[in-house]
Design a protein around this motif. Structure first.
Motif, short mmCIF file in Angstrom:
data_model
loop_
_atom_site.label_atom_id
_atom_site.label_comp_id
_atom_site.label_asym_id
_atom_site.label_seq_id
_atom_site.Cartn_x
_atom_site.Cartn_y
_atom_site.Cartn_z
N LEU A 149 0.84 -1.21 0.00
CA LEU A 149 0.00 0.00 0.00
C LEU A 149 0.87 1.26 0.00
CD1 LEU A 149 -2.73 -1.12 2.57
CD2 LEU A 149 -2.85 -1.16 0.07
N VAL A 150 1.93 1.23 0.82
CA VAL A 150 2.84 2.38 0.85
C VAL A 150 3.53 2.53 -0.50
CG1 VAL A 150 4.87 3.39 1.97
CG2 VAL A 150 3.20 2.09 3.31
N ALA A 152 2.48 1.54 -3.42
CA ALA A 152 1.51 2.01 -4.42
C ALA A 152 1.27 3.51 -4.29
CB ALA A 152 0.20 1.25 -4.28
N ALA A 153 1.19 3.99 -3.04
CA ALA A 153 0.97 5.43 -2.82
C ALA A 153 2.16 6.24 -3.33
CB ALA A 153 0.73 5.70 -1.34
N LEU A 154 3.37 5.78 -3.06
CA LEU A 154 4.55 6.50 -3.54
C LEU A 154 4.65 6.43 -5.07
CD1 LEU A 154 7.28 5.58 -0.90
CD2 LEU A 154 5.68 7.50 -0.94
N ALA A 156 2.10 6.27 -7.12
CA ALA A 156 1.11 7.22 -7.63
C ALA A 156 1.59 8.66 -7.50
CB ALA A 156 -0.21 7.05 -6.87
N ALA A 157 2.41 8.93 -6.49
CA ALA A 157 2.91 10.29 -6.27
C ALA A 157 4.22 10.57 -7.00
CB ALA A 157 3.11 10.53 -4.77
N PRO A 195 4.84 7.06 5.55
CA PRO A 195 5.19 7.52 4.20
C PRO A 195 6.55 8.21 4.15
CG PRO A 195 3.52 8.97 5.14
CD PRO A 195 3.71 7.85 6.11
#
Length: 389
Positions: A149-150, A152-154, A156-157, A195
């Motif tokens: 999840l972390v 994927a978030a990074l 996306a960013a 994050p």
């Protein structure tokens, strides 16, 4: 096998950075071996509970230094994602299409794990297995997925953070820890490091992709500085020596990440950068490169099913009628470690079975057939190899 390896070698684009693939493969395999070594499923009075040998054997702590390799995974992830985004922009590919392509392979195999364990947990409960036992097993399987999840978030960013200097998220981690540990701040504040802590190696990887780590001394500064800072934090500031969480410990370096985990990660990143040259020369050999390529083609499958493989072996071991050393017993002496090392090949065999059953969820059914050796009397039929970042 030589022809098989040679075919993979010949099908690999010459511009592909094989050393980067090797770092990613080592990072995934390091996490897998680490979990197998520091996780014990103890059978006691008909129920099970999960404990860690690090609780009982402090001298075993260095294993967490070797196999807690997530920082290298985020380093490579930042490098690859930044290059991929730059390439997508050059081709005129929009952000939604780029992100969808990046995340599909990451999460498609997750659905298979969730489906299998939903059925398994339901069946166990209907069969009369205690809720606590089922909960422990499910948690063992699902808890390692937090980092996806972390990641994927990074990912996306990436368009926003690809030019962020790693010192900025490092400063966030430093101030959060100061407030938590030195000023008595609230413990929930530590989750800001989740994050921020992994953004440090991710941004370092993005800097690497932009050729911002070209100096010869940079890897040495990361390695030596990271080791020195981590040693000071452990010996002088009260941070735990283990780089993974230890049940019952007052502080976990990993959940959420602490400054010690981040500085240790920087040391790992420095070592990884120093190994690029030797790895590149080693992977010029077809056999070595074939092994790395095959791991990368199924990296998420290996990661997602390694705990299930250990659980399956543990469950089958119960058929022996009595607890087996290193598999069901409490990890509180050297004999457990030696026995657990002997069980690792069995875990790997079970993982191979899971790989055969579920690899197509990651590669796609068409791609899972691209590498194939068949025929009789030594004949070989090998389809083209497809490698992806």
């Amino acid at each position: 096998m030589r022809r098989f390896a040679a075919r993979i070698d010949a099908a690999t684009p010459p511009e592909r950075d094989r050393a980067v693939d090797a770092l990613r493969a080592f990072a995934i395999l390091g996490v897998v071996l680490g979990h197998w070594l520091v996780t014990a499923i103890v059978v006691d009075s008909g129920s099970i509970h999960v404990v860690s040998p690090l609780q009982h054997l402090p001298a075993f702590t260095p294993v967490s230094w070797v196999f807690q390799t997530l920082a290298v995974f985020f380093l490579v992830g930042g490098q690859v994602a930044t290059k991929s985004w730059a390439s997508a922009q050059a081709r005129g590919t929009g952000y939604p299409a780029w992100l969808r392509a990046r995340l599909t392979r990451l999460f498609r195999p997750v659905l298979a794990v969730l489906a299998v364990w939903t059925v398994t947990a339901t069946a166990l409960l209907l069969a009369g297995v205690s809720f606590g036992t089922v909960e422990a097993l499910v948690k063992l399987v699902l808890s390692p997925m937090w980092f996806l999840l972390v990641f994927a978030a990074l990912t996306a960013a990436t368009p926003l953070v690809s030019k962020l200097h790693p010192l900025w998220p490092l400063a966030v981690v430093l101030h959060v820890d100061l407030i938590r540990f030195a000023l008595g701040g609230p413990s929930w504040l530590g989750w800001l490091n989740l994050p921020a802590g992994w953004l440090v190696p991710y941004c370092l990887g993005a800097m690497w992709a932009r050729e911002g780590l070209r100096g010869r001394m940079t890897p040495w500064v990361l390695l030596v500085g990271g080791v020195a800072a981590t040693a000071l934090l452990i010996t002088q500031a009260g941070y735990p020596a283990s780089m993974v969480g230890v049940p019952g410990g007052k502080i976990s370096n990993l959940n959420p990440p602490t400054l010690a985990a981040v500085t240790f990660g920087l040391a790992q990143c420095g070592l990884a950068l120093l190994l690029l040259g030797p790895l590149g020369r080693l992977l010029a050999r077809p056999a070595a490169w074939a092994a790395v390529a095959l791991v990368n083609l199924s990296a998420m499958t290996i990661f997602l099913w390694h705990q299930t493989s250990m659980i399956a072996v543990t469950a089958l071991g119960l058929l022996a009628g009595e607890p087996l050393l290193g598999l069901h017993t409490r990890p509180d002496d050297l004999s457990w470690i030696l026995a657990r090392l002997a069980w690792l090949p069995v875990f790997a065999t079970a993982l191979t079975v899971c790989w055969l059953a579920f690899r197509h969820h990651e590669q796609g059914r068409a791609r899972s057939r691209t590498i194939r050796v068949a025929g009789s009397a030594g004949s070989e039929r090998l389809q083209p190899v497809h490698l992806r970042s």
